[in-house]
Structure formats: C-alpha cells, structure tokens
Design an enzyme around this catalytic site. Structure first.
Site, PDB file in Angstrom:
ATOM      1  N   ASP A  12       0.836  -1.205   0.000  1.00 36.25           N
ATOM      2  CA  ASP A  12       0.000   0.000   0.000  1.00 36.25           C
ATOM      3  C   ASP A  12       0.869   1.252   0.000  1.00 36.25           C
ATOM      4  O   ASP A  12       0.635   2.190  -0.772  1.00 36.25           O
ATOM      5  CB  ASP A  12      -0.908   0.011   1.230  1.00 36.25           C
ATOM      6  CG  ASP A  12      -2.147  -0.843   1.058  1.00 36.25           C
ATOM      7  OD1 ASP A  12      -2.832  -0.697   0.032  1.00 36.25           O
ATOM      8  OD2 ASP A  12      -2.430  -1.650   1.951  1.00 36.25           O
ATOM      9  N   SER A  13       1.855   1.286   0.886  1.00 32.17           N
ATOM     10  CA  SER A  13       2.711   2.470   0.979  1.00 32.17           C
ATOM     11  C   SER A  13       3.516   2.660  -0.296  1.00 32.17           C
ATOM     12  O   SER A  13       3.661   3.788  -0.801  1.00 32.17           O
ATOM     13  CB  SER A  13       3.646   2.346   2.185  1.00 32.17           C
ATOM     14  OG  SER A  13       2.910   2.286   3.389  1.00 32.17           O
TER      15      SER A  13
END
Length: 412
Positions: free
Chosen positions: A175-176
């Site tokens: 996600d990051s």
C-alpha cells in the site's frame, strides 16, 4: 537534522481533490500535503474514510489508522451517491490541479467523476487512478488488498522462513509503495504540464507496484532461470547474512564481500574462521551455510545485542539490532533524523506523527495541519472554493448531501 529557513514548499499552490480511502491513496495524498499541496479530502458523511472505523487502536474518539495517513488535509464530507454531491466535487475539481481516486476501475466514470468527464471541466487536470490490479487486463474488475497483490505479484513467495509457508510482510508495504509510485507519477505529470500546458491521466496499482520491486529475484529468473524461494532473514547468495539470537534479542549481521567477512571474524574474535577452507570464499560459505550458521549461532548467543552491535561497529562490520516498534522510536538515530514529530490535534492535543523519509534542505517538508475531524472543513471549502452560499450549504446539509462537523474546530 535538516534545518532551513522558512521557504515556499515544493508543491505550494497545487490543489488536490482526494477521493481516496483506506491506505495507498491517503498515503499518496498525505505525502503531497507534506510537500505543500493543498489537499481536500472527500469523505462520506457520518462514516468517513474506512480507516476511521477499523479495529486499530483508538486514541480518544479517533482511530490511529486514520491518524497515520491523513495529516495536512482538509476534510469535506460529501455523499457521492447524490447528484448534488457529485456536483460539489465537480466544482472543486474545476479549480484544482490534481484528482486522486482509488475506486474499482469504472466506478468513477459511473459517478460522472472519470478522467474524460473531468478534463472537460479542467484540461490541465492531472488525474491519478490507483487500483488493485490495473485498469485493464483479466483481473481489472477483481477486488484487491495489499496481501492479495503480495501473493499474486510474487512477493509472498519469497517472504518467510525456509521450509515453511509463505507469509505477508509485517507492514502494509505494498500500500505504501503504491502510494509512493502514485505521488511520483503525479509530480512527474505536473512537471510535464509546465512544458505542455495540459494535464494527463496517470495510473498505478498494487500488483504493478509489487512486481516492480521483485528486483534481483525477478532478474535471477528472467536472465538466469533461477526461481527464488524463501530464506527468512538469510540471503540466498551472501553468507553470512542473518538475524542471530543474542542473550536479549536479535542482531542482524550482513556481509556481501570478503572484506566484510574478515571484519565480522575480527569483531566476534574468531579469526580462526578465516583459515577454515570451508569458509574461504562467498561460494564456499554458501555451500556450507548450515555448518557456519551453527558455529555463529553459538557465538552470538553469548552476549547482548547492544554488545554485539558495538563490537562489530568498532571494526566496520555491518550489524544492527532487531528493534521492536517501541524501540524504533527511542532509537537515537531515528530521533536525530526527525523521524518522530508531533502536531496539535483539535480534540486530542499533541499527537505523534512519523517524520519524512525525504529531506529537502531548501524547501523542507512540513506538518502544518493535523488529521482532520470528519467534515471539519466542509463549510470553509464549499464557500471558498465551491462558490456555495451559507444558505446553499445549509440546504445541502439538511438533505444529507454534505456533512458539517459540529465541533468548535470546524470553520463556520
């Protein structure tokens, strides 16, 4: 610590309409805000962003998951199921530079908020789409999370201990990473707009982000025909490279050259290992890794983690403690690099925030706004940017199209 005189931030003057929720999109827009962009976060009335209601630890009435990725934003609560709500967003887009969304492919178009629809309002618009699998291809319509992307993208196949099943990375790294790629694409498109005068659509996905970081494992297969497996904290080719248990924790020791191997042997006071023919070269050590690791396990079990790091550091070998999360934020190097900061929240007071990994010496990142209350800035933004009158905003609120925070922190 990076210090600089007060300066215009890199993205000052750039306005972002943030239609994202959960983690990858909000992380992207938080980073844009950290660099000075004005970020208007669109949330659902009453419920808000998904992370406001997750099972993560609560801090007062606020969820720590939401507090993690939503600083430097203003919150506007809008019901996008209502035609009047879509019109609110369209008005904001008309006076903005960037839109970021992470709906499933096709959903934004169904709501009238797709790229082709919005660029008619604003030809200079940079429109970023984040998805699980990409906007086309056989998986485009599937739902996706970071873990499913880790699995399909190969990352999970190389994560875990030898001889055991696959595991996910301990944090939502995909996600990051996807948020980072999205931010990079947006800033590149903004630079291109300076040259061309027009905006463009940019995309990234959880899957593509995962595949992109397979790095040497990808090329070991693509060019060498070798399919990487799971090695835990070990390295497939470089030995020694491992987390060793100490008397009070673990220390990671890494070596990628004969010089580093020599320093390790000096640091652990085992020069005899340098004379052992089984360990002469990296290839020799890899071939005899089980024997070598059994010997080193016994050595490292005799002292504390701190002691081993000090000894190895003294001779120039690469070693580090395996810090727990609480230890990370007490680590003197982490603190020296401003990786722990704080901001004043309207209901919680000072709250901790993770600092910036990028250090711009002339135009440093800043945390100027705390994560907002739900709908905290609805009136302010609709008045200043949307051109709505107070009576019109009141009517939208009565109809449930917008949500207005009733906390004193909300601008009336």
């Amino acid at each position: 610590m990076v210090k600089a005189e007060a300066a215009v931030l890199p993205l000052s003057g750039v306005r972002v309409v943030d239609l994202t929720r959960a983690l990858s999109g909000p992380f992207c827009t938080m980073l844009l805000g950290d660099q000075g962009a004005e970020v208007v976060k669109i949330e659902r009335p009453v419920v808000g962003d998904d992370t406001r209601r997750q099972s993560n630890p609560m801090v007062g009435t606020e969820n720590s998951a939401f507090l993690a990725v939503n600083r430097n934003k203003r919150s506007v609560a809008v019901d996008l199921r209502a035609e009047a709500g879509v019109e609110v967003v369209r008005r904001l887009v008309a006076v903005s530079d960037v839109v970021v969304e992470n709906f499933r492919p096709g959903k934004a178009e169904q709501m009238g908020l797709g790229y082709e629809q919005l660029r008619e309002l604003n030809p200079g618009l940079v429109y970023c789409s984040i998805s699980g699998w990409g906007s086309d291809g056989p998986y485009a319509a599937r739902g996706g999370y970071a873990s499913t992307a880790e699995a399909a993208g190969g990352l999970m196949s190389v994560t875990g201990e030898r001889g055991r099943g696959p595991v996910k990375v301990g944090v939502s790294i995909v996600d990051s990473l996807t948020g980072l790629y999205a931010k990079d694409a947006i800033t590149a498109a903004l630079l291109a707009r300076v040259r061309t005068g027009v905006g463009q659509k940019v995309e990234t996905s959880l899957l593509e982000s995962t595949v992109s970081i397979l790095s040497m494992s990808a090329y070991a297969y693509l060019l060498g025909g070798v399919v990487a497996g799971r090695w835990g904290s070990e390295h497939q080719w470089n030995v020694p490279w491992k987390a060793f248990e100490t008397t009070d924790g673990y220390v990671v020791v890494a070596s990628s050259s004969e010089e580093q191997w020599r320093k390790i042997c000096v640091g652990i006071e085992r020069p005899d290992l340098l004379e052992d023919p089984r360990f002469t070269t990296m290839a020799d050590r890899a071939a005899h890794r089980e024997i070598l690791y059994a010997l080193l396990d016994e050595v490292f079990a005799t002292h504390t983690t701190h002691d081993w790091v000090a000894r190895l550091d003294a001779v120039g070998a690469a070693a580090a403690p395996v810090n727990t999360i609480d230890q990370v934020f007490a680590d003197p190097q982490v603190l020296a690099r401003d990786m722990l900061q704080s901001v004043e929240h309207p209901t919680l007071g000072p709250i901790a925030q993770v600092g910036h990994a990028q250090k711009l010496h002339g135009t440093p990142h800043q945390i100027t706004l705390p994560p907002p209350l739900l709908g905290q800035h609805t009136r302010e933004v609709l008045t200043d940017l949307g051109g709505y009158t107070p009576d019109e905003i009141d009517e939208l609120a009565r109809d449930g199209v917008v949500g207005v925070a009733d906390h004193p922190a909300a601008t009336a």
